[in-house]
Design a protein around this motif. Structure first.
Motif, PDB file in Angstrom:
ATOM      1  N   ASN A   1      32.463  49.962  -4.909  1.00  0.00           N
ATOM      2  CA  ASN A   1      33.691  49.592  -5.599  1.00  0.00           C
ATOM      3  C   ASN A   1      34.459  50.849  -5.993  1.00  0.00           C
ATOM      4  OD1 ASN A   1      32.238  50.604  -7.728  1.00  0.00           O
ATOM      5  ND2 ASN A   1      31.790  48.614  -8.631  1.00  0.00           N
ATOM      6  N   VAL A   2      35.481  50.678  -6.827  1.00  0.00           N
ATOM      7  CA  VAL A   2      36.328  51.813  -7.199  1.00  0.00           C
ATOM      8  C   VAL A   2      35.534  52.882  -7.956  1.00  0.00           C
ATOM      9  CG1 VAL A   2      38.404  52.468  -8.458  1.00  0.00           C
ATOM     10  CG2 VAL A   2      38.321  50.272  -7.274  1.00  0.00           C
ATOM     11  N   GLU A   3      34.591  52.466  -8.801  1.00  0.00           N
ATOM     12  CA  GLU A   3      33.795  53.440  -9.554  1.00  0.00           C
ATOM     13  C   GLU A   3      32.689  54.070  -8.736  1.00  0.00           C
ATOM     14  OE1 GLU A   3      33.992  50.216 -10.872  1.00  0.00           O
ATOM     15  OE2 GLU A   3      35.695  50.556 -12.210  1.00  0.00           O
ATOM     16  N   GLY A   4      32.523  53.668  -7.467  1.00  0.00           N
ATOM     17  CA  GLY A   4      31.450  54.209  -6.636  1.00  0.00           C
ATOM     18  C   GLY A   4      30.159  53.427  -6.732  1.00  0.00           C
ATOM     19  N   GLN A   5      30.136  52.298  -7.465  1.00  0.00           N
ATOM     20  CA  GLN A   5      28.947  51.461  -7.611  1.00  0.00           C
ATOM     21  C   GLN A   5      28.778  50.597  -6.366  1.00  0.00           C
ATOM     22  OE1 GLN A   5      26.637  51.279 -10.122  1.00  0.00           O
ATOM     23  NE2 GLN A   5      25.553  49.812  -8.880  1.00  0.00           N
ATOM     24  N   TRP A   6      27.564  50.524  -5.831  1.00  0.00           N
ATOM     25  CA  TRP A   6      27.301  49.692  -4.655  1.00  0.00           C
ATOM     26  C   TRP A   6      27.284  48.212  -5.059  1.00  0.00           C
ATOM     27  CZ3 TRP A   6      27.521  50.762   0.339  1.00  0.00           C
ATOM     28  CH2 TRP A   6      27.447  52.089   0.724  1.00  0.00           C
ATOM     29  N   THR A   7      27.868  47.368  -4.215  1.00  0.00           N
ATOM     30  CA  THR A   7      27.927  45.923  -4.458  1.00  0.00           C
ATOM     31  C   THR A   7      27.456  45.183  -3.219  1.00  0.00           C
ATOM     32  OG1 THR A   7      30.227  45.778  -3.673  1.00  0.00           O
ATOM     33  CG2 THR A   7      29.880  46.191  -6.030  1.00  0.00           C
ATOM     34  N   ILE A   8      27.108  43.905  -3.378  1.00  0.00           N
ATOM     35  CA  ILE A   8      26.661  43.054  -2.280  1.00  0.00           C
ATOM     36  C   ILE A   8      27.391  41.726  -2.356  1.00  0.00           C
ATOM     37  CG2 ILE A   8      24.694  42.114  -3.577  1.00  0.00           C
ATOM     38  CD1 ILE A   8      23.141  42.082  -0.921  1.00  0.00           C
ATOM     39  N   MET A   9      27.690  41.143  -1.185  1.00  0.00           N
ATOM     40  CA  MET A   9      28.410  39.864  -1.121  1.00  0.00           C
ATOM     41  C   MET A   9      27.788  39.004  -0.028  1.00  0.00           C
ATOM     42  SD  MET A   9      32.422  39.109  -0.217  1.00  0.00           S
ATOM     43  CE  MET A   9      32.171  39.479   1.509  1.00  0.00           C
ATOM     44  N   ASP A  10      27.479  37.749  -0.363  1.00  0.00           N
ATOM     45  CA  ASP A  10      26.997  36.776   0.612  1.00  0.00           C
ATOM     46  C   ASP A  10      28.196  36.271   1.435  1.00  0.00           C
ATOM     47  OD1 ASP A  10      25.860  34.793   2.068  1.00  0.00           O
ATOM     48  OD2 ASP A  10      25.092  33.636   0.382  1.00  0.00           O
ATOM     49  N   ASN A  11      28.159  36.537   2.751  1.00  0.00           N
ATOM     50  CA  ASN A  11      29.293  36.183   3.622  1.00  0.00           C
ATOM     51  C   ASN A  11      29.098  34.786   4.213  1.00  0.00           C
ATOM     52  OD1 ASN A  11      31.721  36.531   4.899  1.00  0.00           O
ATOM     53  ND2 ASN A  11      30.915  37.776   6.579  1.00  0.00           N
ATOM     54  N   LYS A  12      28.961  33.777   3.336  1.00  0.00           N
ATOM     55  CA  LYS A  12      28.786  32.373   3.736  1.00  0.00           C
ATOM     56  C   LYS A  12      27.602  32.205   4.687  1.00  0.00           C
ATOM     57  CE  LYS A  12      33.638  30.974   3.272  1.00  0.00           C
ATOM     58  NZ  LYS A  12      34.799  30.367   3.961  1.00  0.00           N
ATOM     59  N   SER A  13      26.480  32.846   4.378  1.00  0.00           N
ATOM     60  CA  SER A  13      25.297  32.730   5.226  1.00  0.00           C
ATOM     61  C   SER A  13      24.641  31.363   5.052  1.00  0.00           C
ATOM     62  CB  SER A  13      24.298  33.833   4.872  1.00  0.00           C
ATOM     63  OG  SER A  13      23.880  33.695   3.530  1.00  0.00           O
ATOM     64  N   LEU A  14      23.890  30.947   6.085  1.00  0.00           N
ATOM     65  CA  LEU A  14      23.249  29.630   6.065  1.00  0.00           C
ATOM     66  C   LEU A  14      22.112  29.579   5.057  1.00  0.00           C
ATOM     67  CD1 LEU A  14      22.821  26.792   7.239  1.00  0.00           C
ATOM     68  CD2 LEU A  14      21.368  27.823   8.995  1.00  0.00           C
ATOM     69  N   ASN A  15      21.254  30.607   5.039  1.00  0.00           N
ATOM     70  CA  ASN A  15      20.057  30.587   4.197  1.00  0.00           C
ATOM     71  C   ASN A  15      20.182  31.460   2.963  1.00  0.00           C
ATOM     72  OD1 ASN A  15      18.382  28.866   5.923  1.00  0.00           O
ATOM     73  ND2 ASN A  15      18.583  30.537   7.376  1.00  0.00           N
ATOM     74  N   GLY A  16      21.345  32.056   2.716  1.00  0.00           N
ATOM     75  CA  GLY A  16      21.638  32.679   1.446  1.00  0.00           C
ATOM     76  C   GLY A  16      21.117  34.100   1.283  1.00  0.00           C
ATOM     77  N   VAL A  17      21.641  34.761   0.242  1.00  0.00           N
ATOM     78  CA  VAL A  17      21.225  36.093  -0.189  1.00  0.00           C
ATOM     79  C   VAL A  17      20.735  35.965  -1.631  1.00  0.00           C
ATOM     80  CG1 VAL A  17      21.957  38.469  -0.590  1.00  0.00           C
ATOM     81  CG2 VAL A  17      22.919  37.183   1.326  1.00  0.00           C
ATOM     82  N   TRP A  18      19.575  36.569  -1.918  1.00  0.00           N
ATOM     83  CA  TRP A  18      18.936  36.421  -3.230  1.00  0.00           C
ATOM     84  C   TRP A  18      18.837  37.801  -3.874  1.00  0.00           C
ATOM     85  CZ3 TRP A  18      17.174  31.328  -4.300  1.00  0.00           C
ATOM     86  CH2 TRP A  18      17.260  30.453  -3.215  1.00  0.00           C
ATOM     87  N   LEU A  19      19.387  37.917  -5.087  1.00  0.00           N
ATOM     88  CA  LEU A  19      19.331  39.167  -5.857  1.00  0.00           C
ATOM     89  C   LEU A  19      18.449  38.935  -7.072  1.00  0.00           C
ATOM     90  CD1 LEU A  19      20.287  42.056  -6.353  1.00  0.00           C
ATOM     91  CD2 LEU A  19      22.291  41.117  -7.510  1.00  0.00           C
ATOM     92  N   ASN A  20      17.318  39.650  -7.093  1.00  0.00           N
ATOM     93  CA  ASN A  20      16.337  39.494  -8.183  1.00  0.00           C
ATOM     94  C   ASN A  20      15.930  38.028  -8.350  1.00  0.00           C
ATOM     95  OD1 ASN A  20      16.426  42.260  -8.732  1.00  0.00           O
ATOM     96  ND2 ASN A  20      18.182  42.002 -10.110  1.00  0.00           N
ATOM     97  N   ARG A  21      15.611  37.378  -7.216  1.00  0.00           N
ATOM     98  CA  ARG A  21      15.096  35.997  -7.140  1.00  0.00           C
ATOM     99  C   ARG A  21      16.128  34.944  -7.513  1.00  0.00           C
ATOM    100  NH1 ARG A  21      10.946  37.165  -3.942  1.00  0.00           N
ATOM    101  NH2 ARG A  21       9.648  38.824  -4.813  1.00  0.00           N
ATOM    102  N   GLU A  22      17.415  35.305  -7.623  1.00  0.00           N
ATOM    103  CA  GLU A  22      18.464  34.339  -7.900  1.00  0.00           C
ATOM    104  C   GLU A  22      19.469  34.345  -6.751  1.00  0.00           C
ATOM    105  OE1 GLU A  22      20.304  35.016 -11.625  1.00  0.00           O
ATOM    106  OE2 GLU A  22      18.454  34.760 -12.801  1.00  0.00           O
ATOM    107  N   ARG A  23      19.804  33.151  -6.279  1.00  0.00           N
ATOM    108  CA  ARG A  23      20.695  33.055  -5.119  1.00  0.00           C
ATOM    109  C   ARG A  23      22.134  33.384  -5.532  1.00  0.00           C
ATOM    110  NH1 ARG A  23      20.734  28.405  -0.426  1.00  0.00           N
ATOM    111  NH2 ARG A  23      22.413  29.310   0.820  1.00  0.00           N
TER     112      ARG A  23
END
Length: 487
Positions: free
Chosen positions: A69-91
């Motif tokens: 992002n603007v501050e240089g922090q890394w981010t993640i985004m689920d791009n409408k995947s079928l089986n999802g993306v889980w961050l720290n065991r939360e979808r």
């Protein structure tokens, strides 16, 4: 996995880098390069291509996107995947950006039946480059470029197949560089097989005549060699007899010998010119000897070229006979080619059906996992609904048993409490006291009445959660009692 050294340029040596470390593995780590967007999926247009060996459809074509992002922090985004993306065991919600930090757990897809963990699980970490370097996974474009390079190396041109013998003296002459000459300067040679050009007034007449005869001989022999190469192209379309193959090999060897003789002759020319320039006054014997050697080489070259001409004519006759023979075989070969094409098409069809069956099984496994998850969610929802109904029934029991006026059998309206601690509606107890001045329940004399705001507020809040019929009935009673009180 290819060498990870091809992943980065030299300026990245040393320092610490962010990456996604593969869980339970010291390989296939995903590098997070500063300023670059990282895409993950099973498609071809992503940064890192993940193809599951257990379930190919577990990872979507463009599963998720990681960027700063603007501050240089890394981010993640689920791009409408079928089986999802889980961050720290939360979808994660699709198309919503989430910040990630060191130590976070990222899971792509869901675990299959009888397995506790998913196939692709990562940990966000910052490692030293020397520690990370051997474990990095190759990028998708580097794998494609490597495969393309391997395919290119398998292609050979006609010149590579024929070898150095296929090049004639005319080809060699195109490599000879021209050097300007001035009186008093030594003649410079630019390598093996190159001759320095100079004005004809400084050349030996014998050498000039040798070059003229050499050009005439080249013009006589090599037009025929062009025909041989053209016939060789036709010959490559099918298998050739062993006799013609040996003749072609002999032709290559002879051409190589002619090229060597030509190179030796040109080296002698350069040596003679250099000697004549350096020793203009003396050692004429050495010059005569070198000129004689040059003439011997020229005669050998002419003899080899004559033999080569005869072999070329013989090869032309042989190739013409083979061409006629091949034309007769083309009809039979056509039927065999058709059979091979049909067999190949059938094999491809079977392979496609097998792949479809595997995909069907994988998709059924995913559906079963989804159904199991839905069933668990449905059970939890039913439990919550039952608990809510139980609470509501308990509230209704309390209202009916404890918060009802014993005179009108309705919920208290403007409740009042007597000196004996019993409560009634203000309107009801006033009407009762017109006949008797005693408590309807315990029969004690009524000495005082106290308005109870706590009961009124409690009843009003609880009635708000009841049905609309109860609310409407209570409103009508309040209006009727106010009207009677005013009248």
């Amino acid at each position: 996995m290819e060498e990870p050294g091809s992943l980065v340029t030299g300026d990245r040596a040393g320092g610490r880098r962010w990456c996604l470390r593969r869980a339970r593995m010291n390989a296939e780590w995903l590098l997070l390069e500063d300023g670059n967007e990282v895409t993950i999926g099973r498609g071809f247009g992503v940064t890192y291509q993940l193809v599951s060996k257990i379930c190919p459809l577990m990872i979507s074509r463009n599963h998720c996107v990681l960027k700063q992002n603007v501050e240089g922090q890394w981010t993640i985004m689920d791009n409408k995947s079928l089986n999802g993306v889980w961050l720290n065991r939360e979808r994660l919600e699709p198309l919503k950006v989430y910040s990630i930090h060191k130590g976070d757990h990222i899971q792509l897809g869901v675990p299959l039946e009888n397995k506790e963990n998913a196939e692709y699980e990562y940990e966000v970490t910052e490692e030293d480059w020397e520690r990370m370097y051997p474990c990095l996974a190759p990028k998708n474009d580097q794998i494609i470029g490597k495969n393309r390079g391997l395919r290119t190396k398998r292609k050979f041109s006609l010149d590579e197949l024929e070898g150095p013998g296929a090049e004639g003296p005319s080809h060699l002459k195109s490599k000879i560089s021209k050097v300007s000459y001035k009186p008093g300067q030594p003649v410079k040679s630019h390598g093996k097989g190159e001759v320095a050009s100079q004005p004809s007034e400084y050349l030996d007449p014998k050498l000039t005549s040798l070059e003229l005869s050499e050009k005439a001989t080249d013009a006589h022999v090599y037009p025929s060699s062009t025909k041989v190469v053209a016939l060789h192209h036709k010959k490559q379309k099918a298998s050739s007899p062993s006799a013609s193959q040996s003749s072609l090999e002999l032709f290559k060897v002879t051409m190589s010998r002619i090229l060597k003789l030509k190179t030796q002759m040109q080296e002698k020319q350069v040596a003679v010119l250099n000697v004549k320039r350096q020793t203009q006054k003396g050692n004429s014997k050495k010059i005569v000897k070198m000129e004689k050697e040059l003439q011997d080489l020229q005669s050998q070259l002419c003899a080899e070229q004559a033999q080569q001409q005869a072999r070329v004519e013989q090869l032309e006759k042989t190739f013409q006979e083979e061409e006629q023979h091949l034309q007769g075989l083309e009809k039979d070969q056509g039927e065999e080619d058709l059979k091979q094409q049909l067999a190949q098409a059938l094999q491809e069809h079977r392979a496609l059906m097998e792949e479809l069956n595997r995909s069907k099984k994988d998709f059924e496994a995913i559906i079963q996992a989804k159904n199991k998850e839905l069933e668990q969610t449905k059970e939890e929802k039913e439990k919550m609904q039952a608990q809510k109904e139980e609470v509501l029934s308990h509230v209704n029991d309390v209202l009916e048993n404890e918060l009802q006026c014993i005179i009108c059998s309705e919920y208290f309206i403007e409740a009042v409490t007597l000196n004996c601690a019993h409560s009634f509606c203000s309107y009801c107890i006033n009407e009762w006291m017109k006949r008797k001045v005693e408590c309807p329940i315990c029969r004690k004399d009524i000495k005082s009445k106290t308005h109870s705001l706590v009961l009124d507020n409690c009843i009003n809040k609880m009635v708000d959660n009841l049905s609309s019929e109860v609310k409407d009935r209570r409103i009508v009673l309040i209006r009727e009692r106010k009207a009677k009180r005013l009248s």
